[in-house]
Design a protein around this motif. Structure first.
Motif, PDB file in Angstrom:
ATOM      1  N   GLU A  71       0.837  -1.203   0.000  1.00  0.00           N
ATOM      2  CA  GLU A  71       0.000   0.000   0.000  1.00  0.00           C
ATOM      3  C   GLU A  71       0.870   1.250   0.000  1.00  0.00           C
ATOM      4  OE1 GLU A  71      -3.167   0.418  -0.349  1.00  0.00           O
ATOM      5  OE2 GLU A  71      -3.717  -1.696  -0.378  1.00  0.00           O
ATOM      6  N   ALA A  72       1.948   1.220   0.771  1.00  0.00           N
ATOM      7  CA  ALA A  72       2.838   2.381   0.855  1.00  0.00           C
ATOM      8  C   ALA A  72       3.503   2.662  -0.487  1.00  0.00           C
ATOM      9  CB  ALA A  72       3.899   2.143   1.932  1.00  0.00           C
ATOM     10  N   ILE A  73       3.922   1.583  -1.196  1.00  0.00           N
ATOM     11  CA  ILE A  73       4.569   1.758  -2.499  1.00  0.00           C
ATOM     12  C   ILE A  73       3.585   2.317  -3.515  1.00  0.00           C
ATOM     13  CG2 ILE A  73       5.651   0.542  -4.432  1.00  0.00           C
ATOM     14  CD1 ILE A  73       6.838  -1.400  -2.394  1.00  0.00           C
ATOM     15  N   ILE A  74       2.383   1.724  -3.572  1.00  0.00           N
ATOM     16  CA  ILE A  74       1.384   2.146  -4.552  1.00  0.00           C
ATOM     17  C   ILE A  74       0.940   3.580  -4.304  1.00  0.00           C
ATOM     18  CG2 ILE A  74      -0.979   1.740  -5.372  1.00  0.00           C
ATOM     19  CD1 ILE A  74      -0.506  -1.227  -5.003  1.00  0.00           C
ATOM     20  N   SER A  75       0.758   3.947  -3.030  1.00  0.00           N
ATOM     21  CA  SER A  75       0.304   5.306  -2.717  1.00  0.00           C
ATOM     22  C   SER A  75       1.345   6.352  -3.091  1.00  0.00           C
ATOM     23  CB  SER A  75      -0.035   5.414  -1.229  1.00  0.00           C
ATOM     24  OG  SER A  75       1.114   5.182  -0.426  1.00  0.00           O
ATOM     25  N   GLY A  76       2.618   5.932  -3.219  1.00  0.00           N
ATOM     26  CA  GLY A  76       3.677   6.882  -3.569  1.00  0.00           C
ATOM     27  C   GLY A  76       3.997   6.916  -5.050  1.00  0.00           C
ATOM     28  N   LEU A  77       3.266   6.147  -5.864  1.00  0.00           N
ATOM     29  CA  LEU A  77       3.543   6.102  -7.299  1.00  0.00           C
ATOM     30  C   LEU A  77       3.050   7.363  -8.011  1.00  0.00           C
ATOM     31  CD1 LEU A  77       2.655   2.428  -8.307  1.00  0.00           C
ATOM     32  CD2 LEU A  77       4.921   3.438  -8.111  1.00  0.00           C
ATOM     33  N   GLU A  78       3.773   7.746  -9.036  1.00  0.00           N
ATOM     34  CA  GLU A  78       3.370   8.862  -9.895  1.00  0.00           C
ATOM     35  C   GLU A  78       3.667   8.491 -11.337  1.00  0.00           C
ATOM     36  OE1 GLU A  78       5.402  12.384  -8.754  1.00  0.00           O
ATOM     37  OE2 GLU A  78       4.553  12.443  -6.730  1.00  0.00           O
ATOM     38  N   LYS A  79       2.821   8.940 -12.244  1.00  0.00           N
ATOM     39  CA  LYS A  79       3.080   8.720 -13.666  1.00  0.00           C
ATOM     40  C   LYS A  79       4.375   9.423 -14.047  1.00  0.00           C
ATOM     41  CE  LYS A  79      -1.735   8.198 -15.119  1.00  0.00           C
ATOM     42  NZ  LYS A  79      -2.815   8.701 -16.000  1.00  0.00           N
ATOM     43  N   GLY A  80       5.210   8.726 -14.797  1.00  0.00           N
ATOM     44  CA  GLY A  80       6.496   9.288 -15.189  1.00  0.00           C
ATOM     45  C   GLY A  80       7.615   8.971 -14.224  1.00  0.00           C
ATOM     46  N   GLN A  81       7.292   8.359 -13.105  1.00  0.00           N
ATOM     47  CA  GLN A  81       8.309   8.004 -12.115  1.00  0.00           C
ATOM     48  C   GLN A  81       9.188   6.871 -12.637  1.00  0.00           C
ATOM     49  OE1 GLN A  81       6.537   6.896  -8.396  1.00  0.00           O
ATOM     50  NE2 GLN A  81       8.473   6.780  -7.287  1.00  0.00           N
ATOM     51  N   VAL A  82      10.487   6.989 -12.479  1.00  0.00           N
ATOM     52  CA  VAL A  82      11.437   5.978 -12.934  1.00  0.00           C
ATOM     53  C   VAL A  82      11.838   5.106 -11.756  1.00  0.00           C
ATOM     54  CG1 VAL A  82      13.675   5.537 -14.010  1.00  0.00           C
ATOM     55  CG2 VAL A  82      12.282   7.459 -14.791  1.00  0.00           C
ATOM     56  N   LEU A  83      11.708   3.796 -11.927  1.00  0.00           N
ATOM     57  CA  LEU A  83      12.007   2.841 -10.868  1.00  0.00           C
ATOM     58  C   LEU A  83      12.919   1.739 -11.383  1.00  0.00           C
ATOM     59  CD1 LEU A  83       8.328   2.332  -9.647  1.00  0.00           C
ATOM     60  CD2 LEU A  83      10.011   3.809  -8.556  1.00  0.00           C
ATOM     61  N   GLU A  84      13.542   1.040 -10.459  1.00  0.00           N
ATOM     62  CA  GLU A  84      14.281  -0.168 -10.806  1.00  0.00           C
ATOM     63  C   GLU A  84      13.402  -1.365 -10.508  1.00  0.00           C
ATOM     64  OE1 GLU A  84      18.089  -0.677  -8.996  1.00  0.00           O
ATOM     65  OE2 GLU A  84      19.123   0.352 -10.629  1.00  0.00           O
ATOM     66  N   GLY A  85      13.344  -2.304 -11.434  1.00  0.00           N
ATOM     67  CA  GLY A  85      12.539  -3.492 -11.239  1.00  0.00           C
ATOM     68  C   GLY A  85      13.317  -4.744 -11.577  1.00  0.00           C
ATOM     69  N   VAL A  86      12.849  -5.859 -11.033  1.00  0.00           N
ATOM     70  CA  VAL A  86      13.473  -7.151 -11.292  1.00  0.00           C
ATOM     71  C   VAL A  86      12.496  -7.996 -12.103  1.00  0.00           C
ATOM     72  CG1 VAL A  86      14.469  -9.233 -10.276  1.00  0.00           C
ATOM     73  CG2 VAL A  86      14.724  -7.026  -9.111  1.00  0.00           C
ATOM     74  N   VAL A  87      12.973  -8.565 -13.206  1.00  0.00           N
ATOM     75  CA  VAL A  87      12.120  -9.407 -14.054  1.00  0.00           C
ATOM     76  C   VAL A  87      11.818 -10.702 -13.313  1.00  0.00           C
ATOM     77  CG1 VAL A  87      11.915 -10.609 -16.261  1.00  0.00           C
ATOM     78  CG2 VAL A  87      13.162  -8.441 -16.131  1.00  0.00           C
ATOM     79  N   LYS A  88      10.538 -10.914 -13.006  1.00  0.00           N
ATOM     80  CA  LYS A  88      10.138 -12.097 -12.251  1.00  0.00           C
ATOM     81  C   LYS A  88       9.425 -13.141 -13.103  1.00  0.00           C
ATOM     82  CE  LYS A  88      11.876 -11.436  -8.282  1.00  0.00           C
ATOM     83  NZ  LYS A  88      12.986 -12.319  -7.884  1.00  0.00           N
ATOM     84  N   ASN A  89       8.807 -12.725 -14.199  1.00  0.00           N
ATOM     85  CA  ASN A  89       8.108 -13.673 -15.062  1.00  0.00           C
ATOM     86  C   ASN A  89       8.021 -13.084 -16.462  1.00  0.00           C
ATOM     87  OD1 ASN A  89       6.687 -15.954 -15.835  1.00  0.00           O
ATOM     88  ND2 ASN A  89       4.710 -15.126 -15.236  1.00  0.00           N
ATOM     89  N   VAL A  90       8.252 -13.919 -17.469  1.00  0.00           N
ATOM     90  CA  VAL A  90       8.204 -13.471 -18.858  1.00  0.00           C
ATOM     91  C   VAL A  90       7.136 -14.273 -19.583  1.00  0.00           C
ATOM     92  CG1 VAL A  90       9.485 -13.179 -21.005  1.00  0.00           C
ATOM     93  CG2 VAL A  90      10.654 -12.873 -18.819  1.00  0.00           C
ATOM     94  N   THR A  91       6.214 -13.579 -20.246  1.00  0.00           N
ATOM     95  CA  THR A  91       5.145 -14.231 -20.993  1.00  0.00           C
ATOM     96  C   THR A  91       5.183 -13.750 -22.444  1.00  0.00           C
ATOM     97  OG1 THR A  91       3.484 -12.513 -20.606  1.00  0.00           O
ATOM     98  CG2 THR A  91       3.746 -14.177 -18.895  1.00  0.00           C
ATOM     99  N   ASP A  92       4.272 -14.272 -23.249  1.00  0.00           N
ATOM    100  CA  ASP A  92       4.205 -13.858 -24.653  1.00  0.00           C
ATOM    101  C   ASP A  92       3.854 -12.382 -24.791  1.00  0.00           C
ATOM    102  OD1 ASP A  92       4.801 -16.424 -25.454  1.00  0.00           O
ATOM    103  OD2 ASP A  92       2.715 -16.997 -25.768  1.00  0.00           O
TER     104      ASP A  92
END
Length: 199
Positions: A71-92
């Motif tokens: 909830e804390a992460i989602i409430s702090g999100l903004e469009k255009g915000q740049v984040l680091e992410g880890v690829v956890k699953n790859v689909t078609d």
């Protein structure tokens, strides 16, 4: 014996073990912040049930903490915000990224300006990449991510020698009834109309 109940991984390193020993049941919980040992009542016919209840309570506490973290992460999100992410699953159709407690979808059309047939051509599991938040629905907990948006649009960096009347080379990336699409560079394609293919 030593029945084992395991919880995780849910963003934290969690291991729950119920050990039945002579005269008592001990719950050992190992988490990233340290080790806690909770001693249960002396062994009796309901010792296993008591141990399971303690484990369930501990799991509920962990899940509650993780829900608050999400909830804390989602409430702090903004469009255009740049984040680091880890690829956890790859689909078609794209890749699911772990943003540190919440997942976001990186759609295949937002991975590269050029054509790709499958996300695996660009991404691999556990790869760390930078992504930008394109949109998010706080109610549905859906986060749309982009990667190609972090680089300039290919048309903005089009080679100066590509002008009307110039001869160019490229790769045919699609053929239709009305003509063929020629890729001049990733993200930049030109149409060779069927009427322009031959005299």
């Amino acid at each position: 014996g030593k029945p084992r109940l395991s919880a995780g991984p849910l963003g934290k390193s969690v291991q729950l073990i119920v050990c039945l020993e002579i005269g008592q049941a001990i719950l050992r919980s190992q988490i990233t912040t340290g080790i806690e040992e909770l001693a249960c009542q002396p062994h009796h016919s309901n010792a296993v049930d008591d141990g399971v209840r303690v484990v369930d309570a501990f799991q509920n506490r962990i899940e509650s903490d993780l829900a608050e973290q999400r909830e804390a992460i989602i409430s702090g999100l903004e469009k255009g915000q740049v984040l680091e992410g880890v690829v956890k699953n790859v689909t078609d159709f794209g890749a699911f990224m772990d943003l540190g407690g919440v997942d976001g979808l990186l759609h295949i059309t937002d991975i590269s300006w050029g054509r790709i047939n499958h996300p695996e051509e660009v991404l691999k599991l556990d790869q760390i990449v930078k992504v930008v938040v394109l949109d998010f629905d706080e109610d549905k907990k859906r986060i749309s991510l982009g990667m190609k948006q972090l680089t300039a649009h290919p048309w903005e960096a089009l080679a100066t020698e590509i002008v009307v009347g110039s001869k160019v080379k490229g790769k045919i990336v699609n053929v239709a009834d009305y003509g063929a699409f020629l890729e001049l560079q990733p993200g930049v394609e030109g149409l060779i109309h069927v009427s322009e293919m031959s005299w």
